[in-house]
Design a protein around this motif. Structure first.
Motif, PDB file in Angstrom:
ATOM      1  N   LEU A  82      35.498  32.662  42.170  1.00 49.51           N
ATOM      2  CA  LEU A  82      35.954  32.988  43.510  1.00 49.51           C
ATOM      3  C   LEU A  82      36.137  31.745  44.375  1.00 49.51           C
ATOM      4  N   ALA A  83      35.484  30.636  43.998  1.00 44.67           N
ATOM      5  CA  ALA A  83      35.635  29.418  44.779  1.00 44.67           C
ATOM      6  C   ALA A  83      36.893  28.664  44.404  1.00 44.67           C
ATOM      7  N   GLU A  84      37.537  29.051  43.295  1.00 46.43           N
ATOM      8  CA  GLU A  84      38.704  28.313  42.819  1.00 46.43           C
ATOM      9  C   GLU A  84      39.918  28.582  43.687  1.00 46.43           C
ATOM     10  N   SER A  85      40.108  29.812  44.090  1.00 48.48           N
ATOM     11  CA  SER A  85      41.326  30.200  44.784  1.00 48.48           C
ATOM     12  C   SER A  85      41.164  30.073  46.293  1.00 48.48           C
ATOM     13  N   PRO A  86      42.022  29.305  46.958  1.00 46.25           N
ATOM     14  CA  PRO A  86      41.977  29.269  48.430  1.00 46.25           C
ATOM     15  C   PRO A  86      42.224  30.640  49.037  1.00 46.25           C
ATOM     16  N   LEU A  87      42.975  31.485  48.338  1.00 44.17           N
ATOM     17  CA  LEU A  87      43.243  32.823  48.844  1.00 44.17           C
ATOM     18  C   LEU A  87      41.965  33.652  48.873  1.00 44.17           C
ATOM     19  N   ALA A  88      41.130  33.515  47.843  1.00 47.71           N
ATOM     20  CA  ALA A  88      39.866  34.249  47.811  1.00 47.71           C
ATOM     21  C   ALA A  88      38.938  33.786  48.926  1.00 47.71           C
ATOM     22  N   GLN A  89      38.928  32.489  49.192  1.00 54.12           N
ATOM     23  CA  GLN A  89      38.108  31.979  50.292  1.00 54.12           C
ATOM     24  C   GLN A  89      38.610  32.514  51.629  1.00 54.12           C
ATOM     25  N   LEU A  90      39.916  32.574  51.788  1.00 55.01           N
ATOM     26  CA  LEU A  90      40.484  33.071  53.041  1.00 55.01           C
ATOM     27  C   LEU A  90      40.210  34.564  53.199  1.00 55.01           C
ATOM     28  N   ALA A  91      40.187  35.294  52.080  1.00 54.19           N
ATOM     29  CA  ALA A  91      39.946  36.735  52.145  1.00 54.19           C
ATOM     30  C   ALA A  91      38.534  37.053  52.621  1.00 54.19           C
ATOM     31  N   ARG A  92      37.609  36.124  52.461  1.00 46.41           N
ATOM     32  CA  ARG A  92      36.235  36.359  52.901  1.00 46.41           C
ATOM     33  C   ARG A  92      36.023  36.025  54.377  1.00 46.41           C
ATOM     34  N   ARG A  93      37.014  35.426  55.008  1.00 44.04           N
ATOM     35  CA  ARG A  93      36.887  35.102  56.427  1.00 44.04           C
ATOM     36  C   ARG A  93      37.017  36.358  57.289  1.00 44.04           C
ATOM     37  N   ARG A  94      36.377  36.325  58.434  1.00 43.91           N
ATOM     38  CA  ARG A  94      36.414  37.444  59.371  1.00 43.91           C
ATOM     39  C   ARG A  94      37.023  36.991  60.688  1.00 43.91           C
ATOM     40  N   VAL A  95      37.742  37.880  61.310  1.00 45.36           N
ATOM     41  CA  VAL A  95      38.276  37.588  62.633  1.00 45.36           C
ATOM     42  C   VAL A  95      37.206  37.905  63.669  1.00 45.36           C
TER      43      VAL A  95
ATOM     44  N   GLY B 181      36.628  40.277  65.723  1.00 47.08           N
ATOM     45  CA  GLY B 181      36.083  41.628  65.745  1.00 47.08           C
ATOM     46  C   GLY B 181      35.310  42.013  64.503  1.00 47.08           C
ATOM     47  N   GLY B 182      35.163  41.095  63.551  1.00 47.79           N
ATOM     48  CA  GLY B 182      34.425  41.385  62.327  1.00 47.79           C
ATOM     49  C   GLY B 182      35.279  41.903  61.194  1.00 47.79           C
ATOM     50  N   GLN B 183      36.568  42.106  61.445  1.00 47.21           N
ATOM     51  CA  GLN B 183      37.466  42.586  60.399  1.00 47.21           C
ATOM     52  C   GLN B 183      37.884  41.425  59.497  1.00 47.21           C
ATOM     53  N   PRO B 184      38.155  41.690  58.207  1.00 47.86           N
ATOM     54  CA  PRO B 184      38.610  40.620  57.318  1.00 47.86           C
ATOM     55  C   PRO B 184      39.963  40.073  57.763  1.00 47.86           C
ATOM     56  N   PHE B 185      40.141  38.768  57.599  1.00 47.49           N
ATOM     57  CA  PHE B 185      41.397  38.140  58.014  1.00 47.49           C
ATOM     58  C   PHE B 185      42.568  38.673  57.201  1.00 47.49           C
ATOM     59  N   LEU B 186      42.359  38.888  55.902  1.00 51.39           N
ATOM     60  CA  LEU B 186      43.412  39.422  55.043  1.00 51.39           C
ATOM     61  C   LEU B 186      43.110  40.874  54.716  1.00 51.39           C
ATOM     62  N   GLU B 187      44.128  41.706  54.749  1.00 51.79           N
ATOM     63  CA  GLU B 187      43.971  43.078  54.298  1.00 51.79           C
ATOM     64  C   GLU B 187      43.934  43.108  52.765  1.00 51.79           C
ATOM     65  N   GLU B 188      43.374  44.179  52.220  1.00 52.78           N
ATOM     66  CA  GLU B 188      43.235  44.270  50.772  1.00 52.78           C
ATOM     67  C   GLU B 188      44.591  44.191  50.082  1.00 52.78           C
ATOM     68  N   GLY B 189      45.589  44.829  50.662  1.00 51.94           N
ATOM     69  CA  GLY B 189      46.915  44.800  50.061  1.00 51.94           C
ATOM     70  C   GLY B 189      47.505  43.407  50.041  1.00 51.94           C
ATOM     71  N   GLU B 190      47.250  42.619  51.084  1.00 48.13           N
ATOM     72  CA  GLU B 190      47.750  41.247  51.133  1.00 48.13           C
ATOM     73  C   GLU B 190      47.079  40.394  50.069  1.00 48.13           C
ATOM     74  N   PHE B 191      45.766  40.576  49.897  1.00 48.46           N
ATOM     75  CA  PHE B 191      45.060  39.816  48.867  1.00 48.46           C
ATOM     76  C   PHE B 191      45.542  40.211  47.471  1.00 48.46           C
ATOM     77  N   ARG B 192      45.711  41.516  47.243  1.00 49.49           N
ATOM     78  CA  ARG B 192      46.204  41.972  45.935  1.00 49.49           C
ATOM     79  C   ARG B 192      47.588  41.399  45.643  1.00 49.49           C
ATOM     80  N   ALA B 193      48.427  41.341  46.669  1.00 45.03           N
ATOM     81  CA  ALA B 193      49.783  40.825  46.475  1.00 45.03           C
ATOM     82  C   ALA B 193      49.745  39.361  46.046  1.00 45.03           C
ATOM     83  N   GLY B 194      48.906  38.558  46.713  1.00 46.99           N
ATOM     84  CA  GLY B 194      48.806  37.150  46.339  1.00 46.99           C
ATOM     85  C   GLY B 194      48.278  36.954  44.936  1.00 46.99           C
ATOM     86  N   GLU B 195      47.282  37.767  44.547  1.00 49.96           N
ATOM     87  CA  GLU B 195      46.730  37.663  43.197  1.00 49.96           C
ATOM     88  C   GLU B 195      47.738  38.143  42.150  1.00 49.96           C
ATOM     89  N   ARG B 196      48.519  39.128  42.499  1.00 48.73           N
ATOM     90  CA  ARG B 196      49.535  39.627  41.571  1.00 48.73           C
ATOM     91  C   ARG B 196      50.624  38.573  41.345  1.00 48.73           C
TER      92      ARG B 196
END
Length: 268
Positions: A112-125, A127-142
């Protein structure tokens, strides 16, 4: 020998317990024993000898009555958690991911530390919501999975205006003649995805999702303002998600015409 073995087991037990978070050290009824209170994680007892040994070895640190693992202690916990690859595991942040494979999705181990996208997905805005939505993260991984499966290995200074499926982005050893049907299909999917998001957003997707470049490196190479890469990347991932997971169009509302009884003219 038995005392040495018992101390080693107690040390490892404490390391495993503290790997989930810090704990308060409280006095215990037994002599030479303390209680480690992890709150909701529960409480375990530990001998003073084991704790002293961990402190001497630099594996445990104490601050304000809280015991926690040092960097060396966390590395030990990672080695213990992955005995098959202990020394590789201590430098990685191992976890699992859902990856789209032929025939469906599959859970695979991942760093999980390899991908900058995975690190960004763990960030919170804020209001406590994740910066990336699940669909956005799945799209990048796909996109990354297809990029890897398509054996796209661009040379330095490659021309990204060429279509991926044409084979012009890769080396001469990686042309169409050497591709399997699956790899060729993956190249076409990458090409379709990049075409869908447009040339303005395709570059940052390739940099972050496929080349695993950090956001600061992308900003430096593209001469972008600080902290602007994550905003552009999120917009690109949103467009990519809409390409991969298009939402059904809303049905048109039927216009109804109401009239009083007998409003229609009579036909003779």
């Amino acid at each position: 020998m038995n005392d040495i073995g018992d101390t080693a087991r107690q040390k490892l037990r404490v390391v495993r317990f503290l790997s989930a978070g810090a704990a308060h050290a409280r006095p215990a009824a037994g002599r030479g024993t303390v209680l480690l209170d992890g709150g909701e994680r529960g409480t375990i007892s530990a001998s003073l000898g084991a704790l002293s040994a961990l402190a001497r070895e630099g594996l445990v640190a104490e601050a304000g009555g809280l015991l926690s693992l040092s960097q060396e202690g966390r590395a030990l916990a990672m080695r213990d958690r992955h005995p098959q690859e202990p020394f590789r595991a201590q430098h990685l942040e191992l976890g699992t991911r859902m990856v789209a494979m032929e025939g469906g999705e599959q859970v695979v181990p991942a760093n999980l530390a390899e991908s900058p996208l995975a690190q960004l997905a763990r960030r919170r805005v804020r209001g406590g919501q994740p910066f990336l939505e699940e669909g956005e993260f799945r799209a990048g991984e796909r996109l990354r999975a297809d990029y890897t499966r398509g054996q796209i290995m661009p040379r330095l200074g490659a021309n990204w205006s060429e279509a991926v499926a044409s084979g012009q982005r890769g080396s001469s050893e990686n042309g169409i003649a050497d591709l399997t049907d699956a790899a060729l299909a993956a190249r076409r999917r990458v090409d379709d995805a990049l075409t869908a998001v447009g040339p303005e957003l395709a570059g940052v997707l390739i940099d972050v999702c496929c080349f695993l470049k950090g956001l600061e490196k992308v900003e430096m190479e593209r001469a972008w303002p600080a902290r602007s890469a994550k905003v552009v990347l999120k917009a690109a991932l949103g467009a990519l998600c809409r390409h991969y997971e298009p939402q059904p169009r809303a049905r048109r509302r039927t216009i109804l015409h109401w009239g009083a009884e007998g409003y229609r003219p009579s036909l003779r």
